[in-house]
Design a protein around this motif. Structure first.
Motif, PDB file in Angstrom:
ATOM      1  N   PRO A 305    -106.103  53.765 116.077  1.00  0.00           N
ATOM      2  CA  PRO A 305    -104.924  54.298 116.772  1.00  0.00           C
ATOM      3  C   PRO A 305    -103.936  53.197 117.101  1.00  0.00           C
ATOM      4  O   PRO A 305    -104.297  52.039 117.180  1.00  0.00           O
ATOM      5  CB  PRO A 305    -105.493  54.919 118.048  1.00  0.00           C
ATOM      6  CG  PRO A 305    -106.872  54.428 118.163  1.00  0.00           C
ATOM      7  CD  PRO A 305    -107.341  54.011 116.821  1.00  0.00           C
ATOM      8  N   VAL A 306    -102.694  53.619 117.249  1.00  0.00           N
ATOM      9  CA  VAL A 306    -101.604  52.659 117.373  1.00  0.00           C
ATOM     10  C   VAL A 306    -101.048  52.657 118.787  1.00  0.00           C
ATOM     11  O   VAL A 306    -100.707  53.696 119.305  1.00  0.00           O
ATOM     12  CB  VAL A 306    -100.474  53.054 116.406  1.00  0.00           C
ATOM     13  CG1 VAL A 306     -99.304  52.127 116.545  1.00  0.00           C
ATOM     14  CG2 VAL A 306    -101.001  53.064 114.988  1.00  0.00           C
ATOM     15  N   PRO A 307    -100.937  51.490 119.425  1.00  0.00           N
ATOM     16  CA  PRO A 307    -100.374  51.489 120.777  1.00  0.00           C
ATOM     17  C   PRO A 307     -98.874  51.709 120.708  1.00  0.00           C
ATOM     18  O   PRO A 307     -98.235  51.262 119.788  1.00  0.00           O
ATOM     19  CB  PRO A 307    -100.659  50.062 121.260  1.00  0.00           C
ATOM     20  CG  PRO A 307    -100.645  49.266 120.022  1.00  0.00           C
ATOM     21  CD  PRO A 307    -101.194  50.142 118.930  1.00  0.00           C
ATOM     22  N   ARG A 309     -97.300  53.938 119.628  1.00  0.00           N
ATOM     23  CA  ARG A 309     -97.049  55.050 118.729  1.00  0.00           C
ATOM     24  C   ARG A 309     -97.875  56.208 119.256  1.00  0.00           C
ATOM     25  O   ARG A 309     -98.974  56.460 118.810  1.00  0.00           O
ATOM     26  CB  ARG A 309     -97.482  54.718 117.310  1.00  0.00           C
ATOM     27  CG  ARG A 309     -96.529  53.738 116.677  1.00  0.00           C
ATOM     28  CD  ARG A 309     -97.077  53.322 115.344  1.00  0.00           C
ATOM     29  NE  ARG A 309     -96.135  52.450 114.667  1.00  0.00           N
ATOM     30  CZ  ARG A 309     -95.510  52.789 113.552  1.00  0.00           C
ATOM     31  NH1 ARG A 309     -95.724  53.931 112.998  1.00  0.00           N
ATOM     32  NH2 ARG A 309     -94.675  51.946 112.994  1.00  0.00           N
TER      33      ARG A 309
ATOM     34  N   SER B 300     -88.406  53.787 118.769  1.00  0.00           N
ATOM     35  CA  SER B 300     -88.533  54.843 117.767  1.00  0.00           C
ATOM     36  C   SER B 300     -89.925  54.905 117.173  1.00  0.00           C
ATOM     37  O   SER B 300     -90.465  53.894 116.717  1.00  0.00           O
ATOM     38  CB  SER B 300     -87.523  54.625 116.641  1.00  0.00           C
ATOM     39  OG  SER B 300     -87.815  55.486 115.559  1.00  0.00           O
ATOM     40  N   LEU B 301     -90.488  56.095 117.132  1.00  0.00           N
ATOM     41  CA  LEU B 301     -91.783  56.300 116.499  1.00  0.00           C
ATOM     42  C   LEU B 301     -91.611  56.910 115.112  1.00  0.00           C
ATOM     43  O   LEU B 301     -92.574  57.181 114.425  1.00  0.00           O
ATOM     44  CB  LEU B 301     -92.631  57.259 117.344  1.00  0.00           C
ATOM     45  CG  LEU B 301     -92.840  56.855 118.798  1.00  0.00           C
ATOM     46  CD1 LEU B 301     -93.583  57.947 119.539  1.00  0.00           C
ATOM     47  CD2 LEU B 301     -93.617  55.564 118.869  1.00  0.00           C
TER      48      LEU B 301
ATOM     49  N   PHE C 258     -97.478  45.684 115.957  1.00  0.00           N
ATOM     50  CA  PHE C 258     -98.807  45.664 115.349  1.00  0.00           C
ATOM     51  C   PHE C 258     -99.418  47.028 115.562  1.00  0.00           C
ATOM     52  O   PHE C 258     -98.904  47.827 116.352  1.00  0.00           O
ATOM     53  CB  PHE C 258     -99.691  44.568 115.953  1.00  0.00           C
ATOM     54  CG  PHE C 258     -99.937  44.724 117.430  1.00  0.00           C
ATOM     55  CD1 PHE C 258     -99.097  44.122 118.361  1.00  0.00           C
ATOM     56  CD2 PHE C 258    -101.014  45.473 117.904  1.00  0.00           C
ATOM     57  CE1 PHE C 258     -99.321  44.260 119.727  1.00  0.00           C
ATOM     58  CE2 PHE C 258    -101.240  45.624 119.273  1.00  0.00           C
ATOM     59  CZ  PHE C 258    -100.395  45.013 120.182  1.00  0.00           C
ATOM     60  N   ARG C 259    -100.484  47.318 114.872  1.00  0.00           N
ATOM     61  CA  ARG C 259    -101.197  48.571 115.096  1.00  0.00           C
ATOM     62  C   ARG C 259    -102.564  48.258 115.661  1.00  0.00           C
ATOM     63  O   ARG C 259    -103.274  47.411 115.154  1.00  0.00           O
ATOM     64  CB  ARG C 259    -101.370  49.327 113.777  1.00  0.00           C
ATOM     65  CG  ARG C 259    -100.087  50.003 113.376  1.00  0.00           C
ATOM     66  CD  ARG C 259    -100.257  51.218 112.493  1.00  0.00           C
ATOM     67  NE  ARG C 259    -101.534  51.434 111.897  1.00  0.00           N
ATOM     68  CZ  ARG C 259    -102.090  52.636 111.717  1.00  0.00           C
ATOM     69  NH1 ARG C 259    -101.466  53.698 112.167  1.00  0.00           N
ATOM     70  NH2 ARG C 259    -103.231  52.763 111.122  1.00  0.00           N
ATOM     71  N   GLY C 260    -102.907  48.942 116.720  1.00  0.00           N
ATOM     72  CA  GLY C 260    -104.212  48.708 117.323  1.00  0.00           C
ATOM     73  C   GLY C 260    -104.112  48.973 118.798  1.00  0.00           C
ATOM     74  O   GLY C 260    -103.019  49.200 119.327  1.00  0.00           O
ATOM     75  N   VAL C 261    -105.229  48.952 119.458  1.00  0.00           N
ATOM     76  CA  VAL C 261    -105.223  49.126 120.898  1.00  0.00           C
ATOM     77  C   VAL C 261    -105.676  47.815 121.489  1.00  0.00           C
ATOM     78  O   VAL C 261    -106.870  47.517 121.515  1.00  0.00           O
ATOM     79  CB  VAL C 261    -106.177  50.264 121.322  1.00  0.00           C
ATOM     80  CG1 VAL C 261    -106.032  50.539 122.799  1.00  0.00           C
ATOM     81  CG2 VAL C 261    -105.861  51.523 120.525  1.00  0.00           C
ATOM     82  N   ALA C 262    -104.740  47.003 121.910  1.00  0.00           N
ATOM     83  CA  ALA C 262    -105.098  45.672 122.417  1.00  0.00           C
ATOM     84  C   ALA C 262    -103.986  45.151 123.307  1.00  0.00           C
ATOM     85  O   ALA C 262    -102.839  45.575 123.191  1.00  0.00           O
ATOM     86  CB  ALA C 262    -105.292  44.707 121.245  1.00  0.00           C
TER      87      ALA C 262
END
Lengths: 327, 486, 283
Positions: A305-307, A309, B300-301, C258-262
């Motif tokens: 999952p994306v933070p 987003r 924006s998403l 970035f993509r992720g939960v951090a």
């Protein structure tokens, strides 16, 4: 195909199958009410603690607060489908869309007779959706994700129903002298999976817990059995993994995990199941299914999952919450 | 086709003092409508209503809906469809086509110039602040060699006719012009519910649009033999989602959202079940502001981080190009005749509607004084929002708009009210005249292609001039007739 | 002067992240007053680094790391020759008038520099002063009026908020000076770069620990010249430019997703040093 579309398709299939499963539970309530003194039994059977009578039926059919109610399942399936209409045939979409349109606003608990016929109607429409998929979709990726979702859900649902009554069934397998109420309860388990009639054809009219568990868990040719479902799921996942490998990418751990679950129900005899402990066995299967589902998601459907987003995070959370509520 | 029928075919229909598309005078049908008029008289009101209903059901079953009031969670409506098609002769269309092609070429040259040497701004033909202060101006996209030099791949220009039947361009839509899916669907539905009328006429087909669009998109790929084209949509909750899905399906390309794409090594990829796949061309139905959180709106998403940089490097093509919205500004519209003259050395074939630009002090004074006779429009809004129709407005609205024009003159233009042409339209159980406009679509790739016809939008309320669907307008099928063989 | 710069940016994450996309404006930039002799940009873990030019003509780099990682270590090493010894001296050739695009960019409000009435009032007394002198006076005004204090503002702070606090860092000082110049119609732009701090008492004192920001204003007599309100000096050979824009928003040294939960932590280190120029070979 796009990962997001595959993910949504997978979940449409799961919601449709879930709706079918829930509709069967509504049927069970009708049968059980005809036998007095079993209310303490069937409410937990359908997963509705502290509810009784019409309240249970409302909970199962029309309660929008229950994410697994019939109405919720149909709504979820249709909402997801709306965004991925290109992945299914127009007949499939129209079936789901018109079913959604015809659901009356759920404000009051339906009286018994209405709820049961309502559940039957919805089940028929959902089965029609599955039938349309079978006859209108080419056997490529969209088809496999639909099959995967359907079988994973079915295996999980049946395992859950069995697990809810595992004590009853384990005890029953030891009894020499079953009572009337015992038999009613065992029959109820079969009915929850829409399998009472099939069982009778296979085994004759005598309902025995060990036979029952074998039928619903280990039978290789009966479509509601967990083994049958896991076999179907593995076939589809193997096909998807092959496509992925051909494109030069790792097929991912889900194949092995699902394979392990399948091996359990292929290679364990019914006696061993009871020896090991029915509850433990079923819980293990359910865990493997949940794990495979997550691994499948990670590889094919959606990355971490994306933070920021919110769409990604919200969906991942939603998926997990839905799984937890099942158990 | 008969000519000059003088029989009284629709006795109660009153063209009124407006230019009527079908009637030259009461009881006098224009030649090219004669066959249609005859058909209409053979139908009873019940017949028509049955067909209207069939059309509505067809749209509904297909899920051809849009959200009303710009509210995506609100109710969905089908676009009200009126059975009576609007017909344009081949000769008339030829002129329109030439005029639109001229316009699109000039606008494209203008955009190219503004985003490169800015030659026109060194003259005094158009104020530099007006152009560079436009909300759609994207300095982030300056000095990029766009493939084939094209910025304006898809344009929807709105045309109207005045009381004398003269065609005018009312506005140009270059950001994410929509409506073409209705053009194709309206034709399909009309053929289905009233096939008979097609036997009297040779109507130019419109269903080739998706293929033509795909050709344009492929032509502007950054140099791949078999480019991957995708359609970028904001998602299911966008009011035009149906069109996005329709076009993607018709073109046979993937319908993607921002989250399906990512940038790596200065290339755009989409996430698929078999791994990542390179994307060469993005037909985007997402506004510039939302395209890239690293370049534009950070919240924006809907976009893809790094998309602008990748585009600047020529490693992906975005259509319409980033920054094309500059020419969408209604204040810039006012200068289009000047732009045509400057870049093509020609006079405009299709005239503009007289426009007062509030940014100019003289025009501003005029607007404030005559506001009750003018239509005042916000330069960047669409869909009929941010608009005042002076002659129909109550005093408090007039005062409110005066204040707006004073506070933000750059944000407004005004035009005299036009006596828009009318077309017979079904109202309950008979035909009545309703105001119409026309939005043809123009594609620009290796060359310019104008769709034969377009979307005829009709104001459904009697006397209303507002044709936009979001405000209750409807649509008609639009026919451009084949030229008669000599 | 010959100056070496080492600019290190470190990002660390509390958990694995993927698909880092970073847009950077770390130079190199060459113009009539400076020449980048060498430029080296390294990233760890191995990343894709692609150079391009942005809409302002700045050199930019798009840096992407798709696979899982927990840290990003970005190091820019450069060697620059600066030649503007006397910023007060007008250039030999008369500066050409600004084109409409530039005039618009650098006279209009920008994301972090809206029009503020208070600043217009502050600048008004200098509206009729010859521009080059006016900017110096405004620079001095900013230096006097604002306190240099880190931890009060952030990268998102606009001029309105800076005035409320009357304090900020070099980025804020620069924004305010730009606003004042624009208020009296002097085109002004934001410069992101480095500054060499030395023991020499005339040398600038502040801004060496991180990248620095100052202002370039365009005057008919001198063309584009730099004004450093944080140090109250005209930009000279001690200043090295990385990028220019309307304000910070156009040219952050790095900006990414970035993509992720951090959770993310950022650490920046800048080191500038004067080096001896190599002795000329041949006559």
């Amino acid at each position: 195909m796009l990962s997001r579309v595959a993910d949504d398709l997978y979940w449409v299939a799961r919601y449709v199958e879930r709706g079918i499963a829930v509709s069967r539970l509504v049927d069970v309530t009708r049968h059980l009410e005809l036998d007095a003194g079993t209310e303490d039994f069937w409410a937990p059977l359908v997963g509705a603690i502290d509810l009784a009578g019409d309240d249970v039926r409302f909970y199962l059919t029309s309660d929008t607060m229950n994410p697994d109610s019939l109405v919720s399942c149909v709504r979820a399936a249709r909402t997801l489908s709306r965004g991925i209409r290109e992945a299914m045939s127009s007949e499939m979409w129209e079936e789901l869309n018109s079913l959604y349109g015809s659901l009356a606003a759920p404000t009051v608990a339906r009286p018994r007779g209405e709820a049961v016929s309502f559940a039957r109607l919805v089940r028929e429409r959902l089965q029609s959706f599955q039938g349309l998929a079978e006859s209108t979709l080419a056997r490529d990726e969209p088809w496999h994700f639909l099959e995967l979702g359907k079988f994973v859900e079915r295996a999980d649902d049946v395992a859950r129903v069995l697990n809810r009554q595992s004590h009853l069934l384990a005890a029953g397998s030891q009894t020499k002298d079953p009572t009337g109420p015992d038999v009613v309860r065992w029959l109820a388990v079969l009915r929850s999976c829409g399998s009472a009639e099939a069982y009778a054809r296979y085994y004759s009219l005598r309902v025995e817990p060990a036979r029952l568990v074998e039928f619903l868990l280990l039978n290789p040719i009966f479509p509601q059995s967990v083994r049958f479902s896991l076999t179907g799921a593995c076939l589809s996942l193997d096909a998807l993994a092959a496509l992925r490998s051909a494109a030069g990418n790792e097929p991912g751990p889900a194949v092995r995990t699902l394979g392990r679950a399948r091996a359990q129900v292929e290679l364990t005899a019914i006696d061993e199941v009871f020896e090991r402990g029915l509850e433990g066995f079923l819980s293990n299967i359910q865990e493997l299914i949940a794990q495979a589902s997550e691994e499948l998601s990670a590889t094919y459907l959606r990355d971490e999952p994306v933070p920021g987003r919110l769409v990604g995070v919200a969906r991942a959370t939603m998926i997990m919450a839905a799984q937890q509520q099942q158990q | 086709m008969t000519t000059g029928s003088r029989a009284s075919v629709l006795p109660s229909y009153a063209p009124g003092e407006f230019w009527d598309e079908m009637f030259a005078a009461p009881g006098q049908v224009r030649p090219h409508y004669a066959d249609l008029a005859r058909r209409l008289t053979t139908l009873s009101s019940a017949d028509v209503q049955k067909r209207q209903r069939a059309a509505e059901l067809s749209f509904q079953a297909q899920g051809i809906t849009f959200s009303v009031n710009q509210d995506p969670s609100g109710p969905e409506k089908t676009m009200p469809f009126d059975l009576v098609p609007r017909i344009v002769t081949a000769e008339e269309w030829t002129r329109i086509e030439r005029g639109l092609e001229q316009r699109v070429r000039a606008l494209n040259l203008f955009l190219h110039d503004i985003y490169h040497e800015q030659r026109i701004l060194r003259t005094d033909l158009i104020p530099a602040e007006l152009v560079l202060g436009a909300r759609g101006y994207r300095r982030e996209f300056r000095n990029v060699d766009v493939p084939l030099g094209v910025y304006t791949h898809v344009v929807g220009s709105d045309l109207v006719r005045d009381g004398r039947g003269t065609w005018f361009v009312l506005e140009d839509n270059l950001r994410v012009p929509s409506g073409v899916s209705y053009v194709v669907e309206n034709r399909r539905v009309l053929k289905r519910v009233w096939p008979q009328i097609f036997t009297d006429y040779r109507v130019r087909p419109v269903e080739g649009y998706p293929q033509d669009l795909l050709e344009v998109l492929r032509a502007v790929a950054p140099g791949s033999d078999d480019p991957t084209v995708v359609l970028l949509t904001p998602g299911v909750h966008n009011s035009a989602f149906f069109e996005h899905a329709f076009l993607a399906k018709s073109m046979g390309i993937d319908l993607v959202q921002g989250s399906d794409l990512f940038v790596d090594d200065a290339a755009v990829y989409m996430r698929t079940t078999r791994g990542r796949r390179r994307v060469d061309v993005i037909y985007r139905r997402v506004d510039d502001d939302f395209l890239d959180p690293l370049a534009f709106r950070a919240d924006s998403l809907l976009g893809v981080p790094g998309l602008l940089a990748t585009c600047r490097m020529g490693r992906v093509t975005v259509a319409n190009a980033i920054g094309t919205g500059l020419a969408d500004d209604k204040a810039i519209y006012a200068y289009v005749p000047t732009i045509i003259k400057y870049y093509l050395g020609e006079d405009e074939i299709l005239p503009n509607v007289k426009t007062y630009v509030a940014d100019d002090p003289t025009d501003r004074a005029y607007i404030l004084e005559h506001i009750a006779q003018l239509v005042v429009k916000s330069v960047n809004e669409s869909g009929g929002y941010g608009m005042l129709i002076g002659p129909h407005a109550p005093k408090k609205d007039l005062d409110a708009y005066r204040a707006r024009v004073r506070d933000d003159p750059r944000g407004y233009i005004a035009q005299p009210t036009l006596a828009l042409s009318r077309h017979p339209t079904w109202s309950v159980d008979h035909l009545e005249g309703r105001h119409v406009d026309l939005r043809p679509f123009i594609l620009f790739g290796r060359d310019v292609k104008v769709t034969p016809g377009g979307l005829t939008r009709v104001a459904l309320r009697s006397g209303s001039l507002v044709v936009n669907s979001s405000q209750g307008g409807g649509a008609k099928d639009t026919w451009v007739l084949e030229a008669e063989p000599c | 002067m010959r100056i070496t710069v080492e600019h290190r940016t470190q990002l660390s994450y509390s958990d694995d992240v993927v698909e880092s996309v970073m847009d950077s404006r770390l130079g190199p930039r060459t113009d009539e007053h400076q020449r980048w002799i060498s430029f080296d940009l390294r990233v760890e873990p191995t990343a894709s680094v692609r150079r391009y030019n942005d809409g302002f003509g700045n050199a930019a780099h798009l840096i992407t790391i798709a696979r899982p990682h927990r840290t990003i270590d970005l190091v820019m090493r450069g060697e620059i020759e600066t030649t503007l010894v006397d910023p007060f001296q007008p250039p030999r050739a008369r500066p050409t008038v600004l084109g409409p695009g530039d005039a618009m960019d650098f006279l209009s409000p920008s994301p972090l520099i809206p029009r503020v009435a208070e600043l217009a009032t502050m600048a008004e007394p200098f509206a009729r002063t010859p521009p080059f002198e006016a900017v110096q006076a405004l620079m001095h005004l900013v230096h006097e009026r604002l306190d240099y204090r880190p931890d009060v503002t952030t990268v998102e702070t606009s001029v309105t908020e800076v005035l409320t606090h009357s304090s900020g860092v070099c980025q804020d000082f620069a924004h305010v000076l730009v606003a004042l110049c624009r208020a009296i119609r002097i085109p002004a732009r934001y410069v992101s770069g480095y500054i060499l701090v030395g023991a020499d008492p005339d040398a600038p004192k502040r801004g060496a620990a991180a990248s620095h920001a100052w202002v370039e204003a365009f005057t008919p007599t001198h063309g584009w010249r730099g004004f450093d309100p944080t140090n109250d000096v005209l930009a000279s050979e001690h200043h090295v430019k990385m990028a220019i824009g309307r304000d910070y928003h156009d040219v952050p040294p790095t900006r990414g997703t970035f993509r992720g939960v951090a959770d993310e932590e950022l650490a920046v280190e800048v080191a500038t040093k004067e080096v001896a120029a190599p002795s000329p070979t041949g006559r």
